[in-house]
Design an enzyme around this catalytic site. Structure first.
Site, PDB file in Angstrom:
ATOM      1  N   ASP A 296     -56.383 -17.075  -5.138  1.00 61.13           N
ATOM      2  CA  ASP A 296     -55.671 -18.032  -5.978  1.00 61.13           C
ATOM      3  C   ASP A 296     -54.191 -17.674  -5.936  1.00 61.13           C
ATOM      4  O   ASP A 296     -53.817 -16.565  -5.538  1.00 61.13           O
ATOM      5  CB  ASP A 296     -56.198 -17.965  -7.418  1.00 61.13           C
ATOM      6  CG  ASP A 296     -55.666 -19.082  -8.318  1.00 61.13           C
ATOM      7  OD1 ASP A 296     -55.139 -20.083  -7.785  1.00 61.13           O
ATOM      8  OD2 ASP A 296     -55.771 -18.947  -9.548  1.00 61.13           O
ATOM      9  N   HIS A 297     -53.357 -18.613  -6.323  1.00 66.57           N
ATOM     10  CA  HIS A 297     -51.927 -18.353  -6.465  1.00 66.57           C
ATOM     11  C   HIS A 297     -51.638 -17.905  -7.897  1.00 66.57           C
ATOM     12  O   HIS A 297     -51.724 -18.708  -8.822  1.00 66.57           O
ATOM     13  CB  HIS A 297     -51.118 -19.618  -6.159  1.00 66.57           C
ATOM     14  CG  HIS A 297     -51.181 -20.043  -4.732  1.00 66.57           C
ATOM     15  ND1 HIS A 297     -51.279 -21.367  -4.349  1.00 66.57           N
ATOM     16  CD2 HIS A 297     -51.179 -19.324  -3.579  1.00 66.57           C
ATOM     17  CE1 HIS A 297     -51.318 -21.438  -3.036  1.00 66.57           C
ATOM     18  NE2 HIS A 297     -51.263 -20.213  -2.552  1.00 66.57           N
ATOM     19  N   TYR A 470     -53.925 -22.812 -10.494  1.00 62.28           N
ATOM     20  CA  TYR A 470     -55.044 -23.765 -10.357  1.00 62.28           C
ATOM     21  C   TYR A 470     -55.428 -24.014  -8.896  1.00 62.28           C
ATOM     22  O   TYR A 470     -55.805 -25.122  -8.537  1.00 62.28           O
ATOM     23  CB  TYR A 470     -54.703 -25.096 -11.057  1.00 62.28           C
ATOM     24  CG  TYR A 470     -54.052 -24.921 -12.395  1.00 62.28           C
ATOM     25  CD1 TYR A 470     -54.780 -24.421 -13.484  1.00 62.28           C
ATOM     26  CD2 TYR A 470     -52.704 -25.183 -12.587  1.00 62.28           C
ATOM     27  CE1 TYR A 470     -54.181 -24.229 -14.723  1.00 62.28           C
ATOM     28  CE2 TYR A 470     -52.098 -24.984 -13.820  1.00 62.28           C
ATOM     29  CZ  TYR A 470     -52.844 -24.511 -14.873  1.00 62.28           C
ATOM     30  OH  TYR A 470     -52.242 -24.310 -16.093  1.00 62.28           O
ATOM     31  N   HIS A 471     -55.400 -22.952  -8.081  1.00 66.32           N
ATOM     32  CA  HIS A 471     -55.720 -23.115  -6.661  1.00 66.32           C
ATOM     33  C   HIS A 471     -56.812 -22.155  -6.195  1.00 66.32           C
ATOM     34  O   HIS A 471     -56.644 -21.473  -5.175  1.00 66.32           O
ATOM     35  CB  HIS A 471     -54.454 -22.912  -5.812  1.00 66.32           C
ATOM     36  CG  HIS A 471     -53.334 -23.835  -6.152  1.00 66.32           C
ATOM     37  ND1 HIS A 471     -52.006 -23.512  -5.976  1.00 66.32           N
ATOM     38  CD2 HIS A 471     -53.349 -25.096  -6.646  1.00 66.32           C
ATOM     39  CE1 HIS A 471     -51.251 -24.516  -6.360  1.00 66.32           C
ATOM     40  NE2 HIS A 471     -52.034 -25.494  -6.777  1.00 66.32           N
ATOM     41  N   PRO A 472     -57.947 -22.065  -6.898  1.00 69.68           N
ATOM     42  CA  PRO A 472     -59.019 -21.183  -6.415  1.00 69.68           C
ATOM     43  C   PRO A 472     -59.543 -21.664  -5.074  1.00 69.68           C
ATOM     44  O   PRO A 472     -59.665 -22.864  -4.828  1.00 69.68           O
ATOM     45  CB  PRO A 472     -60.080 -21.289  -7.512  1.00 69.68           C
ATOM     46  CG  PRO A 472     -59.826 -22.602  -8.176  1.00 69.68           C
ATOM     47  CD  PRO A 472     -58.345 -22.798  -8.108  1.00 69.68           C
TER      48      PRO A 472
END
Length: 547
Positions: A296-297, A470-472
Site C-alpha cells: 500500500d502507499h 487507499y491503494h492495497p
C-alpha cells in the site's frame, strides 16, 4: 440450497475490474455472464456528486469498513481501510484521481519479474482505448473510450500557487502526468464527466445492463468457489436470504480486490495449506502466495492555515451547502463538481532514485473529523505518499466464516527505507510550501506542526500520523515463481477455469493511484479470456523532468 441455472462466466465483484469484464465479456450475445456484488446499487446521490467524496467514502452503508490489525511500526495504531461495498466498488467512493503510474513501473514488471507482456508499450493501448479524455487524443491519451477523464478546472488561487511553487522549488511542472512528462507538479485528471463522477459502474457496467445475456445480483455475498479436483466449477453465494449455487460453464473470475479476493480463495481451499487447515478448511490447492505480498502507499497529510478565505472554506455553512448542492443540480458546476484533490505531483525525494518516488495530492481546504462528521478548516492540505514501499504485509483468515473480516497486517514502515522516504516527503512538502508563490496564503503549519523539526521528530510524527492512501494491492501477485498466485494471463496457478482480475494481481505496486491501472488490467484480461489477440504495442516517448 437453490440452484441457479448455469452461465458461461461468473464474475465475483462489481468493482473497477468486474464492471469492465461484465461489459467486455457480454458484447458477444452468445456469452452469458452473472455479476455478483455484495453491496447495493449505486443510487446514493453522494456517490455521483464529486465533492460528495468526503461523505461517500466514509458511509458505512456502501463500505466494507475494514480496519487493519495493530501496526507495530505505527505505535500499534489500527488504520481504517475503506473499500467500496457497492456497485462500482471503490471507484464509487474514491477521490476520482486518474493516474496510470510511471511507464517504468510496467517496464520493471517486464524485466525484473520476467512478465514480458506487461511492459508499458503493451499496456498503453488499453489505457488509451479505455478513456475519453477532455485533453483530446494523442500518442498518450484516448478520446473515444467509455471512461470519462477530465482535467482539473475548479478555479482557486491556491491551485495556481501550488503549480507555481513547483517551478520555483525546482520540483518541476508537467502539463500531463499521464503523458509525455510523468514527473513534476500538475493539475490532475479525474474520473468525471459532465460534472459527475464517472465510476467503473457508470462507464462500463450501466451501458451493458440492458443486455439479456448479463445478469447483475446486488447484495449477493459470495461464500466460496466450488472446485472439482483442480477445476473451478461453481460459486456458492447468499442472495435474498437463500443460499444459491451457480455453475460456470467457461470461467469463474474473482474481482473482489486485494482484501476480498485472497479471502475468497482461502475460503475455497486455495492458499497456504497449513493456514487453511488451522481453520478447518480442506486445502484443495496449496498456494502459499495467496494473501502474501500485501502493499500500500503509506501517506501523511500536512495542513497549513490559509491567510485568505475562499468559498470552499465556507461550504460547511448550511445555507452555502444548500446553494452549492443547488448549483450542482442545475448546472453540474461549482464546488460540487470538484473532487477537491485536483492538483498534485510526482517528485523525487532524493537524488538516488531513477524516477519519482513521492506523490502529492493537493486540496485547497483543510479538514478534521469529529467522529464520522468532517469539519472543514480555512486551510489547505497536502497528502504526501511514499510510492514504492519495501515493506510487505499479508492477509489471513480469522475463521472459516465468510462474514468475518480477514486480518490485515500491512506492516507499514517495517522497512527503514520507507520511513526515510516519508521523512524526505515531509521535507520536500515544506520546501514546496515555503516558496514565494505561497507567501500571500501560507499561515502556520497545523500538522504536524512547525515545532516538528529534526529528523527524529519528523520520524516520530510520521509513525504517529501515517495512514493509508487507499491503494492495497499485491495479495494474488502475478508472476512466474513459486510465490506467484496467477500467471501472466491472470490464471490461478494449479487450477483450471479460475482467474483473479483486480489490484491484487499487481506484483509491484504502481507509483500512483490504482483505479486506472486496475481497469486497464481488466481490459487486457478480457482479451485473454475471450482468446482475442492483445492490442499491438505502442511505443510512445516520455521524458524525465529536466530533460
Amino acid at each position: 440450497m437453490k440452484n441457479q441455472k448455469s452461465v458461461d462466466y461468473v464474475i465475483i465483484g462489481a468493482g473497477s475490474a468486474g464492471c469492465v469484464l461484465a461489459n467486455k465479456l457480454t458484447v458477444d450475445d452468445n456469452n452469458t455472464a452473472l455479476l455478483l456484488e455484495a453491496g447495493p446499487m449505486d443510487r446514493d446521490l453522494m456517490i455521483h456528486i464529486p465533492a460528495g467524496v468526503y461523505k461517500a467514502y466514509r458511509d458505512p452503508k456502501i463500505n466494507w469498513n475494514y480496519v487493519t490489525e495493530e501496526e507495530p511500526h505505527l505505535f500499534e495504531r489500527q488504520v481504517e481501510m475503506p473499500r467500496g461495498k457497492v456497485v462500482g466498488g471503490s471507484s464509487s467512493i474514491n477521490s476520482m484521481v486518474y493516474m496510470r503510474g510511471h511507464p517504468l513501473d510496467y517496464d520493471r514488471w517486464a524485466t525484473e519479474l520476467k512478465l514480458a507482456d506487461w511492459n508499458y508499450s503493451r499496456c498503453l493501448p488499453y489505457f488509451k482505448a479505455g478513456e475519453s479524455s477532455d485533453r483530446g487524443a494523442d500518442d498518450w491519451r484516448g478520446a473515444d473510450g467509455p471512461l470519462g477523464v477530465t482535467k482539473g478546472s475548479y478555479d482557486n488561487p491556491l491551485y495556481d500557487a501550488f503549480l507555481e511553487a513547483g517551478k520555483q522549488s525546482g520540483q518541476g511542472y508537467s502539463e500531463d502526468l499521464n503523458g509525455y512528462q510523468p514527473e513534476g507538479i500538475s493539475r490532475f485528471d479525474a474520473t468525471k464527466k459532465f460534472g459527475r463522477r464517472c465510476s467503473a459502474a457508470v462507464a462500463h457496467l450501466k451501458p451493458a445492463l440492458g443486455r439479456s445475456n448479463l445478469t447483475l445480483h446486488t447484495r449477493a455475498m459470495v461464500e466460496r468457489i466450488i472446485m472439482s479436483g483442480n477445476r473451478a466449477v461453481a460459486v456458492i453465494y447468499r442472495h435474498h436470504g437463500k443460499q444459491v449455487r451457480v455453475e460456470a460453464e467457461k470461467e469463474i473470475i474473482l474481482c473482489g480486490g486485494a482484501i476480498n479476493s485472497p479471502q475468497t480463495l482461502m475460503l475455497s481451499g486455495i492458499g497456504p495449506a497449513d493456514h487453511l487447515k488451522s481453520h478447518g478448511i480442506n486445502p484443495v490447492i496449496d498456494l502459499p502466495g495467496v494473501g502474501q505480498n500485501l502493499q500500500d502507499h503509506a501517506s501523511i497529510i500536512l495542513q497549513y492555515e490559509c491567510k485568505k478565505t475562499f468559498p470552499i472554506h465556507l461550504v460547511d455553512n448550511p445555507i452555502r451547502k444548500a446553494l452549492t448542492g443547488m448549483q450542482w443540480l442545475l448546472s453540474r458546476k461549482g464546488i460540487g463538481a470538484s473532487n477537491i484533490w485536483e492538483a498534485g505531483g510526482l517528485i523525487r525525494g532524493n537524488a538516488d532514485v531513477s524516477y519519482p518516488n513521492l506523490q502529492y495530492h493537493f486540496g485547497p481546504v483543510g479538514f478534521e473529523y469529529d467522529g464520522d462528521k468532517i469539519v472543514l478548516r480555512q486551510a489547505f492540505a497536502i497528502h504526501v505518499d511514499q510510492l514504492r514501499p519495501r515493506s510487505r504485509g499479508h492477509i489471513e483468515l480469522k475463521s472459516a466464516n465468510p462474514d468475518e473480516k480477514p486480518a490485515m497486517h500491512f506492516n507499514y514502515l517495517s522497512d527503514p527505507h520507507d520511513l526515510k522516504e516519508l521523512v524526505e516527503g515531509v521535507q520536500k512538502t515544506r520546501e514546496l510550501i515555503a516558496q514565494p508563490a505561497f507567501d500571500e496564503f501560507r499561515g502556520p503549519e497545523m500538522e504536524p506542526g512547525s515545532d516538528v523539526k529534526s529528523d527524529r521528530d519528523i520520524e516520530r510524527a510520521v509513525r504517529n500520523m501515517a495512514t493509508t492512501d487507499y491503494h492495497p494491492s499485491g495479495t494474488c501477485r502475478m508472476g512466474n515463481g513459486s510465490d506467484a498466485v496467477v500467471d501472466g494471463e491472470l490464471r490461478v496457478r494449479g487450477t483450471e477455469n479460475l482467474r483473479v482480475v483486480d489490484a491484487s494481481v499487481i506484483p509491484q505496486i504502481i507509483s500512483a493511484n490504482l483505479n486506472a491501472p486496475t481497469q486497464m488490467i481488466a481490459a487486457r484480461a478480457a482479451d485473454y479470456i475471450l482468446g482475442n489477440e492483445q492490442s499491438p504495442p505502442f511505443e510512445a516517448k516520455f521524458s524525465f523532468q529536466g530533460e
